[in-house]
Design a protein around this motif. Structure first.
Motif, PDB file in Angstrom:
ATOM      1  N   ASP A 168       0.816  -1.227   0.000  1.00 34.09           N
ATOM      2  CA  ASP A 168       0.000   0.000   0.000  1.00 34.09           C
ATOM      3  C   ASP A 168       0.848   1.274   0.000  1.00 34.09           C
ATOM      4  OD1 ASP A 168       1.001  -0.158   2.532  1.00 34.09           O
ATOM      5  OD2 ASP A 168      -0.919  -0.043   3.576  1.00 34.09           O
ATOM      6  N   SER A 169       2.164   1.130  -0.177  1.00 34.00           N
ATOM      7  CA  SER A 169       3.016   2.320  -0.093  1.00 34.00           C
ATOM      8  C   SER A 169       3.566   2.746  -1.452  1.00 34.00           C
ATOM      9  CB  SER A 169       4.174   2.057   0.873  1.00 34.00           C
ATOM     10  OG  SER A 169       4.957   0.987   0.385  1.00 34.00           O
ATOM     11  N   VAL A 170       3.019   2.142  -2.526  1.00 32.28           N
ATOM     12  CA  VAL A 170       3.493   2.478  -3.875  1.00 32.28           C
ATOM     13  C   VAL A 170       2.297   2.894  -4.734  1.00 32.28           C
ATOM     14  CG1 VAL A 170       5.513   0.955  -3.756  1.00 32.28           C
ATOM     15  CG2 VAL A 170       3.344   0.040  -4.585  1.00 32.28           C
ATOM     16  N   SER A 171       2.563   3.255  -5.991  1.00 38.39           N
ATOM     17  CA  SER A 171       1.482   3.665  -6.892  1.00 38.39           C
ATOM     18  C   SER A 171       0.604   2.466  -7.252  1.00 38.39           C
ATOM     19  CB  SER A 171       2.078   4.251  -8.182  1.00 38.39           C
ATOM     20  OG  SER A 171       2.681   3.196  -8.936  1.00 38.39           O
ATOM     21  N   ALA A 172      -0.564   2.739  -7.817  1.00 37.30           N
ATOM     22  CA  ALA A 172      -1.483   1.665  -8.219  1.00 37.30           C
ATOM     23  C   ALA A 172      -0.814   0.732  -9.228  1.00 37.30           C
ATOM     24  CB  ALA A 172      -2.759   2.265  -8.814  1.00 37.30           C
ATOM     25  N   GLU A 173      -0.078   1.311 -10.175  1.00 38.82           N
ATOM     26  CA  GLU A 173       0.590   0.494 -11.201  1.00 38.82           C
ATOM     27  C   GLU A 173       1.639  -0.415 -10.568  1.00 38.82           C
ATOM     28  OE1 GLU A 173       2.756   0.940 -15.558  1.00 38.82           O
ATOM     29  OE2 GLU A 173       2.383   2.744 -14.360  1.00 38.82           O
ATOM     30  N   GLU A 174       2.454   0.153  -9.678  1.00 38.33           N
ATOM     31  CA  GLU A 174       3.482  -0.656  -9.002  1.00 38.33           C
ATOM     32  C   GLU A 174       2.844  -1.705  -8.101  1.00 38.33           C
ATOM     33  OE1 GLU A 174       7.275   2.170  -8.174  1.00 38.33           O
ATOM     34  OE2 GLU A 174       5.353   2.968  -7.479  1.00 38.33           O
ATOM     35  N   ALA A 175       1.752  -1.334  -7.432  1.00 38.64           N
ATOM     36  CA  ALA A 175       1.062  -2.284  -6.547  1.00 38.64           C
ATOM     37  C   ALA A 175       0.533  -3.477  -7.343  1.00 38.64           C
ATOM     38  CB  ALA A 175      -0.077  -1.593  -5.806  1.00 38.64           C
ATOM     39  N   ALA A 176       0.009  -3.210  -8.538  1.00 37.67           N
ATOM     40  CA  ALA A 176      -0.514  -4.290  -9.395  1.00 37.67           C
ATOM     41  C   ALA A 176       0.625  -5.203  -9.854  1.00 37.67           C
ATOM     42  CB  ALA A 176      -1.247  -3.698 -10.594  1.00 37.67           C
ATOM     43  N   ASP A 177       1.747  -4.587 -10.289  1.00 40.33           N
ATOM     44  CA  ASP A 177       2.904  -5.381 -10.746  1.00 40.33           C
ATOM     45  C   ASP A 177       3.448  -6.240  -9.615  1.00 40.33           C
ATOM     46  OD1 ASP A 177       2.702  -4.260 -13.223  1.00 40.33           O
ATOM     47  OD2 ASP A 177       4.359  -2.842 -12.975  1.00 40.33           O
ATOM     48  N   ASP A 178       3.543  -5.630  -8.440  1.00 36.24           N
ATOM     49  CA  ASP A 178       4.071  -6.308  -7.258  1.00 36.24           C
ATOM     50  C   ASP A 178       3.165  -7.487  -6.865  1.00 36.24           C
ATOM     51  OD1 ASP A 178       5.882  -6.153  -4.808  1.00 36.24           O
ATOM     52  OD2 ASP A 178       3.912  -5.989  -3.871  1.00 36.24           O
ATOM     53  N   TYR A 179       1.864  -7.264  -6.946  1.00 39.39           N
ATOM     54  CA  TYR A 179       0.908  -8.310  -6.553  1.00 39.39           C
ATOM     55  C   TYR A 179       0.969  -9.476  -7.538  1.00 39.39           C
ATOM     56  CZ  TYR A 179      -3.094  -9.792  -3.753  1.00 39.39           C
ATOM     57  OH  TYR A 179      -3.912 -10.463  -2.866  1.00 39.39           O
ATOM     58  N   GLU A 180       1.058  -9.139  -8.819  1.00 39.81           N
ATOM     59  CA  GLU A 180       1.163 -10.199  -9.826  1.00 39.81           C
ATOM     60  C   GLU A 180       2.451 -10.997  -9.640  1.00 39.81           C
ATOM     61  OE1 GLU A 180       1.584 -10.712 -14.629  1.00 39.81           O
ATOM     62  OE2 GLU A 180       0.033  -9.358 -13.888  1.00 39.81           O
ATOM     63  N   PHE A 181       3.552 -10.308  -9.343  1.00 30.72           N
ATOM     64  CA  PHE A 181       4.824 -10.993  -9.127  1.00 30.72           C
ATOM     65  C   PHE A 181       4.698 -11.995  -7.972  1.00 30.72           C
ATOM     66  CE2 PHE A 181       8.959 -11.411  -7.008  1.00 30.72           C
ATOM     67  CZ  PHE A 181       9.735 -11.849  -8.076  1.00 30.72           C
ATOM     68  N   GLY A 182       4.064 -11.556  -6.885  1.00 31.62           N
ATOM     69  CA  GLY A 182       3.871 -12.441  -5.726  1.00 31.62           C
ATOM     70  C   GLY A 182       3.053 -13.676  -6.077  1.00 31.62           C
ATOM     71  N   ILE A 183       2.009 -13.479  -6.873  1.00 27.42           N
ATOM     72  CA  ILE A 183       1.172 -14.621  -7.281  1.00 27.42           C
ATOM     73  C   ILE A 183       1.972 -15.568  -8.175  1.00 27.42           C
ATOM     74  CG2 ILE A 183      -0.887 -15.311  -8.591  1.00 27.42           C
ATOM     75  CD1 ILE A 183      -2.210 -12.684  -7.610  1.00 27.42           C
ATOM     76  N   ARG A 184       2.799 -14.994  -9.059  1.00 25.58           N
ATOM     77  CA  ARG A 184       3.625 -15.845  -9.942  1.00 25.58           C
ATOM     78  C   ARG A 184       4.567 -16.736  -9.125  1.00 25.58           C
ATOM     79  NH1 ARG A 184       3.285 -15.154 -15.352  1.00 25.58           N
ATOM     80  NH2 ARG A 184       2.135 -13.306 -16.062  1.00 25.58           N
ATOM     81  N   GLN A 185       5.119 -16.197  -8.045  1.00 20.00           N
ATOM     82  CA  GLN A 185       6.000 -17.012  -7.182  1.00 20.00           C
ATOM     83  C   GLN A 185       5.217 -18.171  -6.560  1.00 20.00           C
ATOM     84  OE1 GLN A 185       9.272 -16.233  -7.541  1.00 20.00           O
ATOM     85  NE2 GLN A 185       8.236 -14.756  -8.860  1.00 20.00           N
ATOM     86  N   LEU A 186       3.980 -17.895  -6.168  1.00 16.87           N
ATOM     87  CA  LEU A 186       3.162 -18.920  -5.518  1.00 16.87           C
ATOM     88  C   LEU A 186       2.605 -19.938  -6.513  1.00 16.87           C
ATOM     89  CD1 LEU A 186       1.461 -16.538  -2.980  1.00 16.87           C
ATOM     90  CD2 LEU A 186       2.999 -18.420  -2.411  1.00 16.87           C
ATOM     91  N   VAL A 187       2.499 -19.544  -7.783  1.00 15.53           N
ATOM     92  CA  VAL A 187       2.146 -20.515  -8.831  1.00 15.53           C
ATOM     93  C   VAL A 187       3.321 -21.471  -9.038  1.00 15.53           C
ATOM     94  CG1 VAL A 187       1.751 -20.763 -11.327  1.00 15.53           C
ATOM     95  CG2 VAL A 187       0.382 -19.134 -10.009  1.00 15.53           C
ATOM     96  N   LYS A 188       4.537 -20.906  -8.990  1.00 18.45           N
ATOM     97  CA  LYS A 188       5.749 -21.745  -9.162  1.00 18.45           C
ATOM     98  C   LYS A 188       5.826 -22.825  -8.087  1.00 18.45           C
ATOM     99  CE  LYS A 188       8.838 -18.572 -11.553  1.00 18.45           C
ATOM    100  NZ  LYS A 188       9.786 -17.470 -11.340  1.00 18.45           N
ATOM    101  N   THR A 189       5.437 -22.473  -6.867  1.00 15.99           N
ATOM    102  CA  THR A 189       5.519 -23.440  -5.765  1.00 15.99           C
ATOM    103  C   THR A 189       4.217 -24.223  -5.594  1.00 15.99           C
ATOM    104  OG1 THR A 189       4.841 -21.740  -4.188  1.00 15.99           O
ATOM    105  CG2 THR A 189       7.201 -22.048  -4.487  1.00 15.99           C
TER     106      THR A 189
END
Length: 282
Positions: free
Chosen positions: A132-153
């Motif tokens: 919640d401390s970054v822009s909406a665009e960065e927050a979306a990218d960050d959230y997608e990255f986190g989900i991608r890591q959890l798809v890998k595992t």
């Protein structure tokens, strides 16, 4: 009451309720006499999916939205579910979130924390909220990255027919304009096909900055439940569910069509008041 006996009585209660479970090509439609009945049925449905997913995969990956949805999930905090659900295996995500501080009144995270997460023994590290401390665009990218890591595992499954994550359950509400998650009518993000998580800065409903799952991710889920209550949503619900022909308004809620998953609509009578029940089969 013993936990198994509590579970049996919950099953009996759901079976005895006057839930009209009908279906058309838009999924299964359950119309409830009261919000209490809807809450009871919703808790039972979520608990059943959780049990099946934990048995099959060892985890339950669930994505929430905001609005009245969390309040209607409240029976999960009560017997028997507070004891019978394997909370340690739950992984919590948000199908959409407002880009505000986590303690802000508009935060979907805060809503879920106050109404559900603080009342059941979910593992804190399994709760995946946005940065919640970054822009909406960065927050979306960050959230997608986190989900991608959890798809890998394999905490989150992957769709057999696309590279999208396959959540065990995505829970959505619907607005009077037919929006779901933060996908609003006629908005360009409805056409987003490449990103898993996208952002908007011009939400027609405040606050303006939000992140949201895209339609391909919603439609890749194993299960989607759309919970709609209140007369103000009856017209949009009619357009979302009934066969309104080629002139039908292309509402975001109508675009929720899981490719290989199951779609269930949980409705109260006022929300369902404009549905054409002749189109349903038992």
């Amino acid at each position: 009451m013993h936990v198994e006996a509590q579970k049996a009585s919950a099953v009996k209660l759901v079976e005895s309720m006057a839930v009209s479970g009908a279906r058309n090509e838009r999924g299964e439609v359950r119309i409830h006499e009261s919000l209490d009945e809807l809450s009871t049925d919703l808790a039972y449905h979520i608990a059943e999916l959780s049990e099946a997913s934990v048995k099959e995969r060892g985890v339950f990956a669930i994505a929430l939205s905001g609005g009245s949805l969390v309040g209607l999930m409240g029976k999960l905090c009560e017997p028997p579910y507070n004891k019978t659900v394997d909370w340690a295996k739950w992984y919590i995500f948000w199908a959409d979130e407002r880009v505000v501080a986590k303690n802000h009144a508009d935060s979907n995270y805060k809503l879920a924390k106050d109404g559900l997460l603080s009342k059941v023994p979910i593992v804190p590290s399994h709760v995946h909220s946005i940065n919640d401390s970054v822009s909406a665009e960065e927050a979306a990218d960050d959230y997608e990255f986190g989900i991608r890591q959890l798809v890998k595992t394999r905490v989150v499954s992957v769709s057999e027919i696309s590279d999208c994550p396959k959540f065990d359950l995505i829970l959505l509400g619907m607005g009077p304009d037919g929006h779901v998650a933060s996908l609003f009518p006629t908005h360009s993000v409805l056409n987003e096909r490449d990103e898993w998580v996208t952002f908007i800065t011009d939400s027609p409903k405040p606050p303006p900055e939000r992140i949201t799952f895209t339609l391909p991710v919603i439609n890749s889920a194993s299960n989607v439940a759309v919970v709609v209550t209140g007369e103000s949503k009856a017209e949009a619900l009619h357009l979302a569910i009934d066969d309104v022909g080629p002139d039908g308004v292309s509402l975001p809620a109508r675009m929720v069509q899981p490719t290989k998953g199951k779609l269930v609509w949980f409705l109260d009578k006022p929300a369902a008041s404009k549905l054409d029940c002749s189109q349903f089969s038992e």
